[in-house]
Scaffold this active site. Structure first.
Site, PDB file in Angstrom:
ATOM      1  N   CYS A  93       0.816  -1.227   0.000  1.00  0.00           N
ATOM      2  CA  CYS A  93       0.000   0.000   0.000  1.00  0.00           C
ATOM      3  C   CYS A  93       0.844   1.269   0.000  1.00  0.00           C
ATOM      4  CB  CYS A  93      -0.956   0.000   1.181  1.00  0.00           C
ATOM      5  SG  CYS A  93      -2.143  -1.332   1.069  1.00  0.00           S
ATOM      6  N   HIS A 140      -3.444   7.251   1.979  1.00  0.00           N
ATOM      7  CA  HIS A 140      -3.810   5.923   1.493  1.00  0.00           C
ATOM      8  C   HIS A 140      -5.164   5.545   2.090  1.00  0.00           C
ATOM      9  CE1 HIS A 140      -3.902   1.742   0.595  1.00  0.00           C
ATOM     10  NE2 HIS A 140      -3.692   1.359   1.833  1.00  0.00           N
ATOM     11  N   ASN A 158     -10.110  -0.327  -0.603  1.00  0.00           N
ATOM     12  CA  ASN A 158      -8.653  -0.225  -0.623  1.00  0.00           C
ATOM     13  C   ASN A 158      -8.130  -0.846  -1.916  1.00  0.00           C
ATOM     14  OD1 ASN A 158      -5.914  -0.446  -0.240  1.00  0.00           O
ATOM     15  ND2 ASN A 158      -6.036  -1.310   1.825  1.00  0.00           N
TER      16      ASN A 158
HETATM   17  O1  UT7 Z   1      -3.830  -1.093   3.344  1.00  0.00           O
HETATM   18  C1  UT7 Z   1      -2.863  -1.903   3.939  1.00  0.00           C
HETATM   19  C2  UT7 Z   1      -2.958  -1.865   5.387  1.00  0.00           C
HETATM   20  N1  UT7 Z   1      -4.171  -2.459   5.844  1.00  0.00           N
HETATM   21  C3  UT7 Z   1      -4.831  -1.851   6.797  1.00  0.00           C
HETATM   22  O2  UT7 Z   1      -4.443  -0.778   7.177  1.00  0.00           O
HETATM   23  C4  UT7 Z   1      -5.998  -2.558   7.437  1.00  0.00           C
HETATM   24  C5  UT7 Z   1      -5.870  -2.473   8.929  1.00  0.00           C
HETATM   25  N2  UT7 Z   1      -6.912  -3.187   9.652  1.00  0.00           N
HETATM   26  C6  UT7 Z   1      -8.192  -2.810   9.633  1.00  0.00           C
HETATM   27  O3  UT7 Z   1      -8.581  -1.925   8.916  1.00  0.00           O
HETATM   28  C7  UT7 Z   1      -9.144  -3.484  10.584  1.00  0.00           C
HETATM   29  O4  UT7 Z   1      -8.410  -4.257  11.491  1.00  0.00           O
HETATM   30  C8  UT7 Z   1     -10.202  -4.365   9.885  1.00  0.00           C
HETATM   31  C9  UT7 Z   1     -11.172  -3.513   9.123  1.00  0.00           C
HETATM   32  C10 UT7 Z   1      -9.540  -5.365   8.962  1.00  0.00           C
HETATM   33  C11 UT7 Z   1     -11.009  -5.120  10.954  1.00  0.00           C
HETATM   34  O5  UT7 Z   1     -11.582  -4.194  11.860  1.00  0.00           O
HETATM   35  P1  UT7 Z   1     -11.399  -4.381  13.431  1.00  0.00           P
HETATM   36  O6  UT7 Z   1     -12.189  -3.334  14.092  1.00  0.00           O
HETATM   37  O7  UT7 Z   1      -9.919  -4.414  13.705  1.00  0.00           O
HETATM   38  O8  UT7 Z   1     -12.061  -5.771  13.674  1.00  0.00           O
HETATM   39  P2  UT7 Z   1     -11.422  -7.041  14.379  1.00  0.00           P
HETATM   40  O9  UT7 Z   1     -10.452  -7.715  13.459  1.00  0.00           O
HETATM   41  O10 UT7 Z   1     -10.968  -6.637  15.742  1.00  0.00           O
HETATM   42  O11 UT7 Z   1     -12.691  -7.935  14.542  1.00  0.00           O
HETATM   43  C12 UT7 Z   1     -13.764  -7.573  15.429  1.00  0.00           C
HETATM   44  C13 UT7 Z   1     -14.847  -8.586  15.247  1.00  0.00           C
HETATM   45  C14 UT7 Z   1     -14.357 -10.034  15.291  1.00  0.00           C
HETATM   46  O12 UT7 Z   1     -15.341 -10.812  15.939  1.00  0.00           O
HETATM   47  P3  UT7 Z   1     -15.145 -11.249  17.473  1.00  0.00           P
HETATM   48  O13 UT7 Z   1     -13.877 -12.025  17.512  1.00  0.00           O
HETATM   49  O14 UT7 Z   1     -15.059  -9.956  18.246  1.00  0.00           O
HETATM   50  O15 UT7 Z   1     -16.364 -12.046  17.745  1.00  0.00           O
HETATM   51  C15 UT7 Z   1     -14.272 -10.420  13.847  1.00  0.00           C
HETATM   52  O16 UT7 Z   1     -14.423 -11.804  13.643  1.00  0.00           O
HETATM   53  O17 UT7 Z   1     -15.449  -8.409  13.958  1.00  0.00           O
HETATM   54  C16 UT7 Z   1     -15.439  -9.671  13.263  1.00  0.00           C
HETATM   55  N3  UT7 Z   1     -15.334  -9.411  11.852  1.00  0.00           N
HETATM   56  C17 UT7 Z   1     -16.391  -9.134  11.077  1.00  0.00           C
HETATM   57  N4  UT7 Z   1     -17.711  -9.053  11.367  1.00  0.00           N
HETATM   58  C18 UT7 Z   1     -18.530  -8.734  10.356  1.00  0.00           C
HETATM   59  C19 UT7 Z   1     -14.219  -9.377  11.077  1.00  0.00           C
HETATM   60  N5  UT7 Z   1     -14.548  -9.089   9.803  1.00  0.00           N
HETATM   61  C20 UT7 Z   1     -15.894  -8.939   9.781  1.00  0.00           C
HETATM   62  C21 UT7 Z   1     -16.820  -8.636   8.765  1.00  0.00           C
HETATM   63  N6  UT7 Z   1     -18.131  -8.541   9.110  1.00  0.00           N
HETATM   64  N7  UT7 Z   1     -16.442  -8.409   7.487  1.00  0.00           N
END
Ligand code: UT7
Length: 327
Positions: free
Chosen positions: A114, A254, A284
């Protein structure tokens, strides 16, 4: 010495829209979750298995060439920033250069996920400043849908396909590239990666069966680093160039997650209306997010405007840069 400057922009996204509602039918997710956690409403998909990243790059480059009435034979160098090259070996850039008629150019790919376009701007600027080359075409393009597992809700909601291109030349005025502050940290490379297909884990039936050819990210780790590091480098660029909310016209970040961008602007005390965003409609697009922002907002830029760029990506790679608009 006149600075290196951006003198032209082109962009392209495919027509096919993949909305959050469409994704609700494929994985266990909701429109509300995706919008609140990422800011994404829809993304564009190159829905043709015969078309690869070069298609996006060529479209973006041709858009620039047409708008600028540029003779492609005058281009000295074509750099394609991408993590989804057409082929693992045989760089995409030489093919793109041939297809757009840049027959006097040399061409190569640059891979910094990225941050690829941001790092590529540094390379393009250095070539121009060296005096060896007059016209450098930098393209950021990714067909992310080719490496996304549409059963993995943690990644499939985030990424989209697109391409953007900018031309770097020597400025005809005092404006252009001003400063940059780049970093990387390979200790965390496993947090955002495609595991197999390289020399560490060559392609095998095991790699195929385990889905190691798709993009994987430990979202929480990436998010944590992105928030602290992207805001840190942007703050450094602000401090050492005496930039502030009054004299900066645009932040060009980004587009990975709206929450990462919000954390960055809070740290540098920048008002939200100065932040360029299109994540809601494209998601993204990896190396394409920054040139696509420039493409979408080109009509807003005025001679002498201050633009600050920042990005964070796999590797990890990240940085911030500052330029003044030259046309
Ligand atoms: O561009 C290159 C660099 N990339 C980035 O900068 C991305 C960085 N990361 C992020 O943007 C975020 O971490 C994500 C958008 C990928 C995820 O958001 P988050 O707030 O960090 O969610 P999380 O991974 O902490 O997950 C929270 C909950 C989990 O459930 P439990 O374990 O709390 O029950 C996940 O399983 O949300 C769940 N979850 C979803 N739920 C609904 C993960 N993906 C989804 C989804 N829909 N698509």
């Amino acid at each position: 010495m006149n600075k290196a400057a951006i003198t032209g922009i082109g962009g392209y996204v495919p027509d096919h829209v993949l909305s959050n509602k469409d994704l609700e039918k494929i994985v266990d997710t909701t429109d509300e979750w995706i919008i609140s956690r990422t800011g994404i409403k829809e993304r564009r998909i190159l829905n043709d298995s015969k078309k690869a990243t070069s298609y996006l790059a060529i479209k973006a480059a041709k858009n620039l060439i047409k708008k600028k009435k540029l003779n492609p034979e005058s281009i000295d160098l074509v750099i394609v920033a991408t993590i989804t090259p057409d082929l693992p070996v045989a760089a995409t850039a030489p093919y793109v250069a041939s297809q757009i008629g840049a027959k006097n150019a040399f061409a190569y790919d640059l891979q910094a996920a990225c941050s690829g376009f941001l790092y590529g701007m540094s390379s393009a600027v250095s070539y121009i400043n060296s005096g060896r080359y007059k016209k450098v075409l930098l393209i950021g393009a990714d067909k992310m849908s080719s490496i996304v597992d549409y059963k993995d809700r943690a990644t499939c909601v985030i990424f989209g396909d697109g391409g953007g291109a900018v031309l770097f030349e020597k400025s005809k005025n005092n404006f252009g590239w001003e400063d940059e502050f780049f970093r990387s940290n390979g200790e965390e490379r496993m947090a955002l990666k495609i595991k197999a297909g390289g020399s560490l884990f060559p392609t095998s039936s095991e790699s195929y069966n385990n889905g190691w050819h798709n993009i994987y990210q430990d979202g929480k780790t990436v998010f944590k680093y992105a928030v602290s590091e992207m805001s840190y480098v942007t703050e450094q660029i602000f401090k050492r160039n005496n930039l502030n909310n009054e004299n900066v016209n645009f932040l060009v970040p980004h587009q990975a997650n709206k929450r990462i961008i919000d954390a960055t602007i809070k740290r540098i005390n920048l008002s939200e209306e100065k932040v360029l965003m299109n994540i809601s409609k494209y998601g993204n697009t990896t190396a394409a997010t920054i040139p696509l922002l420039l493409h979408d907002y080109e009509s807003k830029f005025k001679l002498g405007d201050s633009l600050v760029f920042s990005a964070f990506g796999g590797g990890f790679t990240w940085g911030s840069s500052y330029l003044t608009w030259a046309y």
